[in-house]
Scaffold this active site. Sequence first.
Site, PDB file in Angstrom:
ATOM      1  N   GLU A   1      -6.453   5.912  -8.372  1.00 31.71           N
ATOM      2  CA  GLU A   1      -7.568   4.990  -8.641  1.00 31.71           C
ATOM      3  C   GLU A   1      -8.819   5.710  -9.121  1.00 31.71           C
ATOM      4  OE1 GLU A   1      -7.517   2.596  -5.037  1.00 31.71           O
ATOM      5  OE2 GLU A   1      -6.209   1.139  -6.021  1.00 31.71           O
TER       6      GLU A   1
ATOM      7  N   PHE B   1      -9.674   6.426 -12.030  1.00 29.25           N
ATOM      8  CA  PHE B   1     -10.255   5.842 -13.245  1.00 29.25           C
ATOM      9  C   PHE B   1     -10.430   4.332 -13.132  1.00 29.25           C
ATOM     10  CE2 PHE B   1      -8.118   9.755 -14.965  1.00 29.25           C
ATOM     11  CZ  PHE B   1      -9.302  10.476 -15.095  1.00 29.25           C
ATOM     12  N   HIS B   2     -10.383   3.816 -11.911  1.00 26.63           N
ATOM     13  CA  HIS B   2     -10.650   2.387 -11.692  1.00 26.63           C
ATOM     14  C   HIS B   2     -12.159   2.181 -11.701  1.00 26.63           C
ATOM     15  CE1 HIS B   2     -10.847  -1.537  -9.792  1.00 26.63           C
ATOM     16  NE2 HIS B   2      -9.531  -1.638  -9.819  1.00 26.63           N
TER      17      HIS B   2
ATOM     18  N   CYS C   1      13.838  -6.962  12.104  1.00 24.33           N
ATOM     19  CA  CYS C   1      13.396  -8.191  11.423  1.00 24.33           C
ATOM     20  C   CYS C   1      14.535  -9.216  11.373  1.00 24.33           C
ATOM     21  CB  CYS C   1      12.863  -7.873  10.029  1.00 24.33           C
ATOM     22  SG  CYS C   1      11.255  -7.033  10.083  1.00 24.33           S
TER      23      CYS C   1
ATOM     24  N   ARG D   1       1.484   2.557   0.405  1.00 26.30           N
ATOM     25  CA  ARG D   1       0.824   1.737   1.434  1.00 26.30           C
ATOM     26  C   ARG D   1       1.561   0.410   1.546  1.00 26.30           C
ATOM     27  NH1 ARG D   1      -4.623  -0.158  -1.945  1.00 26.30           N
ATOM     28  NH2 ARG D   1      -3.540  -0.597  -3.875  1.00 26.30           N
TER      29      ARG D   1
ATOM     30  N   CYS E   1       6.998  -2.047   8.914  1.00 26.95           N
ATOM     31  CA  CYS E   1       7.743  -3.180   9.446  1.00 26.95           C
ATOM     32  C   CYS E   1       6.831  -3.978  10.377  1.00 26.95           C
ATOM     33  CB  CYS E   1       8.958  -2.662  10.202  1.00 26.95           C
ATOM     34  SG  CYS E   1       9.741  -3.943  11.186  1.00 26.95           S
TER      35      CYS E   1
ATOM     36  N   GLU F   1     -12.943  -8.489  -3.477  1.00 28.93           N
ATOM     37  CA  GLU F   1     -12.841  -7.407  -4.463  1.00 28.93           C
ATOM     38  C   GLU F   1     -12.906  -8.005  -5.857  1.00 28.93           C
ATOM     39  OE1 GLU F   1      -9.329  -4.979  -4.200  1.00 28.93           O
ATOM     40  OE2 GLU F   1      -9.394  -4.893  -2.019  1.00 28.93           O
TER      41      GLU F   1
ATOM     42  N   ASN G   1      -5.060  -4.908   4.642  1.00 28.19           N
ATOM     43  CA  ASN G   1      -5.411  -5.058   3.237  1.00 28.19           C
ATOM     44  C   ASN G   1      -4.272  -5.743   2.506  1.00 28.19           C
ATOM     45  OD1 ASN G   1      -7.412  -4.206   1.069  1.00 28.19           O
ATOM     46  ND2 ASN G   1      -5.478  -3.505   0.199  1.00 28.19           N
ATOM     47  N   GLU G   2      -4.591  -6.799   1.794  1.00 25.73           N
ATOM     48  CA  GLU G   2      -3.609  -7.473   0.932  1.00 25.73           C
ATOM     49  C   GLU G   2      -2.216  -7.517   1.562  1.00 25.73           C
ATOM     50  OE1 GLU G   2      -3.921  -5.792  -3.029  1.00 25.73           O
ATOM     51  OE2 GLU G   2      -5.636  -7.084  -3.459  1.00 25.73           O
TER      52      GLU G   2
HETATM   53  C1  GLA Z   1      -6.241  -4.058  -4.681  1.00 29.74           C
HETATM   54  C2  GLA Z   1      -6.471  -3.281  -3.401  1.00 29.74           C
HETATM   55  C3  GLA Z   1      -7.503  -2.203  -3.534  1.00 29.74           C
HETATM   56  C4  GLA Z   1      -7.408  -1.502  -4.856  1.00 29.74           C
HETATM   57  C5  GLA Z   1      -7.513  -2.511  -5.964  1.00 29.74           C
HETATM   58  C6  GLA Z   1      -7.516  -1.907  -7.349  1.00 29.74           C
HETATM   59  O1  GLA Z   1      -6.927  -5.219  -4.782  1.00 29.74           O
HETATM   60  O2  GLA Z   1      -6.793  -4.105  -2.323  1.00 29.74           O
HETATM   61  O3  GLA Z   1      -7.332  -1.298  -2.476  1.00 29.74           O
HETATM   62  O4  GLA Z   1      -6.189  -0.825  -4.930  1.00 29.74           O
HETATM   63  O5  GLA Z   1      -6.417  -3.376  -5.880  1.00 29.74           O
HETATM   64  O6  GLA Z   1      -7.679  -2.904  -8.329  1.00 29.74           O
HETATM   65 ZN    ZN Z   2      11.430  -4.754   9.835  1.00 34.73          ZN
END
Ligand code: GLA
Ligand code: ZN
Length: 663
Positions: free
Chosen positions: A360, A362-363, A167, A118, A122, A312, A156-157
Amino acid sequence: MRYPPIVPRFPHILHGGDYNPDQWLRWKDTIWKEDMRLVRLAGVNSLTVGIFSWTALEPREGEYRFEWLDEVMDMLAANGMAAVLATPSGAKPAWMSRKYPEILRVNDRRQRNLHGERHNHCLSSPVYRQKVTAINTRLAERYRNHPALGVWHISNEYGGECHCPLCQERFRAWLKARYQTLDALNEAWWTAFWSHTYSDWEEIESPSPLGENGLHGLKLDWRRFTSEQFVDFYLHETAPLKKITPDVPCTTNLMGTYPGIDYFRLAEVLDVASWDSYPQWTGVDDTGLGARTAFMHDLTRSLKDKPFMLMESSPSATNWRPVAKLHRPNVHMLQSMQAVAHGADTVQYFQYRKSRGGPEKFHGAIIDHEGSEHTRVFRDAAAVGERLKGMDAIVGADTPARTAIIYDWQVRWSLDDVKGLLQDKTNYEETVIGHHRAFWKLGIATDIIDSTRSFDKYDVLIAPMLYMLRPGVAERIDAFVERGGTFVATYVTGYADEHDLTHLGGFPGPLRKTLGIWCEEIDALFPGDENSIVWAGKPYRVFDLCELIHGEGAETLAAYGGDFYAGEPALTVNRRGKGKAYFIAARSGDDLLDDFYGMIARDAGLERAVEGPLPWGVSARVRDNGEQKFLFVMNFTHEPKELTIAQGEKMSLAPFETKIVER
Ligand code: GLA
Ligand code: ZN
């Protein structure tokens, strides 16, 4: 003072987290139903859905499947919950990568990724941008009037960088707009060094281990450009949402001090700041980690200067730390309450239900594979839910602070590149956290700002290692001191300008008059070597970096204890206008910072959250809604603690316990 709730019609602290019902599409008659039975028992009032759902929403190009998400949104509404609804751009479908390889990210060695994982698209690709607009528009149109829709969670992140030809082109265009002429760029980047002068814009390439990696001006500008790419992409993602659902706040989940994006810049376009917090509590003496996490919360809150979202956190172990240690009793409650104490109006987790497969599985999660409410982790989460239910009065409450500490992404970037004196000793982040920790131990609230933010609301301003002075910063600091502020600077201040070109005419450059000193040289010590600063007869250990300074109007408060500069100034204060500017010339341990900031706090009359001294590992913070004040007292150790919170009012805390009292 009180800010409006993040979700206007939902004046409660949000409690919930990432939920992936699309992993359980075949199980909706059993698992989805159970999930909804359990939200009530866990006191969960919000779930984050759709984060990685692109293939479930658009299994083939242009073929949309929203029925399952309709059902999920309806279930959330039926249970009185607020949905944090995500746009799916964090992970793309395989059909898209196959048909449009230009969307795959290229690394700094100019290798294009294969499809997978993930966060690997680009940001410049017109195709990717079109696809994002198409799906985001449909999401917004479909759920614009849905009673569950509370907050937009963008992607996300955000992170990483792309070095593809698209680029590179955008980078050159950005540079042209910034410098206008190649001459100006060559001067700013000091390209005469090693004969690196550019004669055509087309010769410019992003930094690479295979090519140009030494021009600090180039590297700085590449990081700035990458930040701008994310700002631009965020604006692109949110354009349809803002048009169709103008009242729904948008955020993207940040990662503390993640170095790749200037979060103060990105924050300008967010409606609310949010972040993902994953401290690995040891369950023994977690004082250091408690202070560090406090810093991250203060930083995230300060990005928008109002309550933020803890988007989170793990209700138990993580899957990506070297050791997946469980939370000890009270620790889950403590980490949740700590976020609220520092200004979070949400306590959210990754994740609500554990996935069955994939990395994930086991998270930590509220609902385990076992599936019932009869687990320790579930009970911990339910206890948090229960407590948060009684905390509506805290929603929107302020976290007043008269002290600001500067943490500046661009300073960090420039320090990361310095060769020579700082080799392996930069530790910018840990240094700033060290200064913050002194205030944390005193129970004094601090904001964390960057050097571009206004200093107006503060009485005390701390700027550890402010190596780079961006345009206007020195002037604003000087005005702050003149009007009566207390300013603290340290070694490695004012060496360079925004291009990382050194200031001529003596360090700390444009702050020389403000601080009343001249830094002639800096001594880098070998690992294990030390010197001392002797202050009021007491020697404090110093190490790593010792600056050799001359007073130019500043008064010497303490001097070096050893080496050829014994007796030379090491701690100074310059009175200027109505204020004072302090300078700490060497890196020390906590002892010096604790005593020094204790003096500063007394001198500036800074208010402490409790009256008595805070025992080791205990932190105290206040949230103030204008009518009531809520005092949070938290024990970050495995030992019981006692303290005095006000005259004649004692408090005792069990290991890792949090108490909240109204003042
Ligand atoms: C990040 C991601 C989540 C997940 C957690 C696991 O923060 O945003 O999707 O993968 O890590 O800790
Ligand atoms: Zn690019």
